[in-house]
Design an enzyme around this catalytic site. Sequence first.
Site, PDB file in Angstrom:
ATOM      1  CG  ASP A  67      -7.646   2.594  -6.698  1.00 34.13           C
ATOM      2  OD1 ASP A  67      -7.956   3.692  -7.231  1.00 34.13           O
ATOM      3  OD2 ASP A  67      -6.540   2.399  -6.154  1.00 34.13           O
ATOM      4  CG  ASN A 109       1.931  -1.737  -1.695  1.00 35.06           C
ATOM      5  OD1 ASN A 109       2.880  -2.010  -0.956  1.00 35.06           O
ATOM      6  ND2 ASN A 109       0.801  -1.242  -1.235  1.00 35.06           N
ATOM      7  CG  HIS A 110      -2.343  -2.687  -3.352  1.00 32.96           C
ATOM      8  ND1 HIS A 110      -1.479  -1.614  -3.316  1.00 32.96           N
ATOM      9  CD2 HIS A 110      -3.185  -2.438  -4.382  1.00 32.96           C
ATOM     10  CE1 HIS A 110      -1.804  -0.753  -4.270  1.00 32.96           C
ATOM     11  NE2 HIS A 110      -2.826  -1.229  -4.942  1.00 32.96           N
ATOM     12  CD  GLN A 175      -6.504  -0.354  -3.648  1.00 28.34           C
ATOM     13  OE1 GLN A 175      -6.429   0.512  -2.775  1.00 28.34           O
ATOM     14  NE2 GLN A 175      -6.380  -0.076  -4.937  1.00 28.34           N
ATOM     15  CG  ASP A 177      -0.050  -3.163   1.680  1.00 22.97           C
ATOM     16  OD1 ASP A 177      -1.079  -2.552   1.340  1.00 22.97           O
ATOM     17  OD2 ASP A 177       1.089  -2.626   1.729  1.00 22.97           O
ATOM     18  NE  ARG A 205       2.538   4.867 -12.109  1.00 24.29           N
ATOM     19  CZ  ARG A 205       1.697   4.728 -11.083  1.00 24.29           C
ATOM     20  NH1 ARG A 205       1.300   3.541 -10.701  1.00 24.29           N
ATOM     21  NH2 ARG A 205       1.258   5.775 -10.452  1.00 24.29           N
ATOM     22  CG  ASP A 207       0.594   1.611  -7.866  1.00 24.79           C
ATOM     23  OD1 ASP A 207       0.310   2.739  -8.293  1.00 24.79           O
ATOM     24  OD2 ASP A 207       0.010   1.076  -6.918  1.00 24.79           O
ATOM     25  CD  GLU A 249       2.508   6.277  -7.373  1.00 23.75           C
ATOM     26  OE1 GLU A 249       1.623   7.105  -7.118  1.00 23.75           O
ATOM     27  OE2 GLU A 249       2.443   5.096  -7.008  1.00 23.75           O
ATOM     28  CG  HIS A 315      -3.719   7.875 -12.945  1.00 21.10           C
ATOM     29  ND1 HIS A 315      -2.344   8.014 -13.014  1.00 21.10           N
ATOM     30  CD2 HIS A 315      -3.958   6.946 -12.005  1.00 21.10           C
ATOM     31  CE1 HIS A 315      -1.802   7.181 -12.151  1.00 21.10           C
ATOM     32  NE2 HIS A 315      -2.744   6.526 -11.517  1.00 21.10           N
ATOM     33  CG  ASP A 316      -3.151   8.991  -8.797  1.00 23.38           C
ATOM     34  OD1 ASP A 316      -4.225   8.361  -8.861  1.00 23.38           O
ATOM     35  OD2 ASP A 316      -2.035   8.443  -8.714  1.00 23.38           O
TER      36      ASP A 316
HETATM   37  C1  NOJ Z   1      -1.004   4.981  -7.066  1.00 25.59           C
HETATM   38  C2  NOJ Z   1      -1.887   5.080  -8.267  1.00 25.59           C
HETATM   39  O1  NOJ Z   1      -1.389   6.097  -9.112  1.00 25.59           O
HETATM   40  C3  NOJ Z   1      -3.276   5.376  -7.766  1.00 25.59           C
HETATM   41  O2  NOJ Z   1      -4.139   5.674  -8.814  1.00 25.59           O
HETATM   42  C4  NOJ Z   1      -3.751   4.195  -6.967  1.00 25.59           C
HETATM   43  O3  NOJ Z   1      -5.007   4.492  -6.393  1.00 25.59           O
HETATM   44  C5  NOJ Z   1      -2.776   3.853  -5.847  1.00 25.59           C
HETATM   45  N1  NOJ Z   1      -1.404   3.855  -6.283  1.00 25.59           N
HETATM   46  C6  NOJ Z   1      -3.076   2.498  -5.294  1.00 25.59           C
HETATM   47  O4  NOJ Z   1      -2.704   1.516  -6.217  1.00 25.59           O
END
Ligand code: NOJ
Length: 560
Positions: A67, A109-110, A175, A177, A205, A207, A249, A315-316
């Site tokens: 990821d 988170n993971h 991933q 948790d 930042r 996540d 985020e 990036h998402d």
């Molecule tokens: C948010 C990130 O911006 C994203 O790119 C990622 O896939 C997920 N969190 C999981 O970490």
Amino acid sequence: MPDRNEMINDLWYKNAIVYCLSVATFMDADGDGIGDFKGLMRRLDYLQGLGVTALWLMPFQPSPGRDDGYDITDYYNVDPRYGTLGDFVEFTHGCEQRGMRVLIDLVVNHTSDEHPWFCEARRNPDSKYRDWYVWSKKRPKHANEGIVFPGVQKSTWTRDSVAKCWYFHRFYDFQPDLNTSHPEVQAEILKIMGFWLQLGVSGFRMDAVPFVISAKGDKVTRPVEQYHMLRAFREFLSWRQGDAIVLAEANVMPNTDMEYFGATGERLQMMFNFQVNQNLFYGLATSDSRPLVKALKATKPRPATAQWGHFLRNHDELDLGRLTDEQRQAVFDAFAPELNMQLYERGIRRRLAPMMQGDRRRLELAYSLLMALPGTPVIRYGDEIGMGDNLVLPERQSARTPMQWSAEDQGGFSSNRKTILPVISAGAYGYQHVNVAEQRRDPNSWMNWMERMIRMRKEAPEIGWGNYEVLPAGSPAILAIRYDWRDNSVVVVHNLTASPCEARLSVGLSGDEGRRLVNILSADHSVADESGKHSILLEAYGYRWYRAGNLRYLLKRSDA
Ligand code: NOJ
């Protein structure tokens, strides 16, 4: 005591320009086709020249990369493909020398399912790491709920054949948790923060914050956020380094914003404003600024020390999940009419320039708006030269291609013909046409426009620091905002339509301030009529930045 607002001067993030990049796709120095810290260091002067004041780095720790690094196997290291910890310290030092701060992604988170903690947890039920993850003997009933990546993620619980148990994963199955309620896991998160602070970063930042702080487990049907955890993160951060911040985020509803900031600003300093982001795109798509104004109002309350991070693209995918079905459709129709441009029918996986059909007027409008929003702008690498996307690549990778530096092979990103992701090399957005070197030479290039805008935004700290008011301007197509801070006022006016439009507005200030608007960008100033109204004729997608007062006040009058 003086007003608290008057006393806080040194919150660097209030008037910052953040630039986010991925080391992997920015600049390759060693010729292996993968970006690295040595390459990034060669580009620090470029970034400083652009005027950005903080860099946010996507994850660069060791990772199987399933990821794009958001699946970490070692929190205390640099992925050897990008360099070493030594290179990282050289990099933070190089940034410091140039007056730029560094934020890094904090993905706690993971972990990756290949992280030694998870490997041990699966293998050995008596290991202390077993409790660091979230297990269930049976498949929980709600295992199909709360999926973040519909289409590519089938469940939030997966059976592990080694542990012979089910484990929880909010995101992909690779991933798992972390059990973030566990005191040892919390202590480890602080240790990770402390480690990178010591190596020169100014913050994180963070996540997936709502998931980090949610109660997790097979009995949890509705995740409940444990907001007090945020204060613990913040306190630790402040003890270790007073000016360090967390930029969260957290794509949440406005009524929970204050839970994240804390009523007196005692929790997180910054959050991305997803609410405004989605409504901004709706405004750009439909020329109707009203939902954007509503989103601005809904996210207005925040403690004096807190700040919004605003962005156009990241990036998402451009997540449109908070819009109504019709609103979302309107944005798709305008910016991603083909299914292949969308992701999960929920968001858009394109870069900004192709979304705006490469139309310079619309790009300027979008960026002028971004810079004029109440908060701190976050710019995505490559957007300053108008890079395109590659829709042949799967999922979100379409908008993650390498930076285009020049018209040399591989856009000057790497000497290797095989690069981590292909450089865009064909069509209007190919590196032959869109690259830094070319735009540097042209005073009217998009990049030079961005550089001027960044400079102008930094010279208007009223926007980052001040209070604001949306001014009625006679048409839903016009968005006009006045910012006030320390006896200075800035007025920004934007026309969201493809046709010329006249804004009729009263600035709401008395005397010269209300009567005269000094244009910061050009000599086209405005004087109010006898009734105190300004009539400003804006061309299609036009925008104006003014300082209220007379000509002497082209720059702000008091020291920040
Ligand atoms: C948010 C990130 O911006 C994203 O790119 C990622 O896939 C997920 N969190 C999981 O970490």
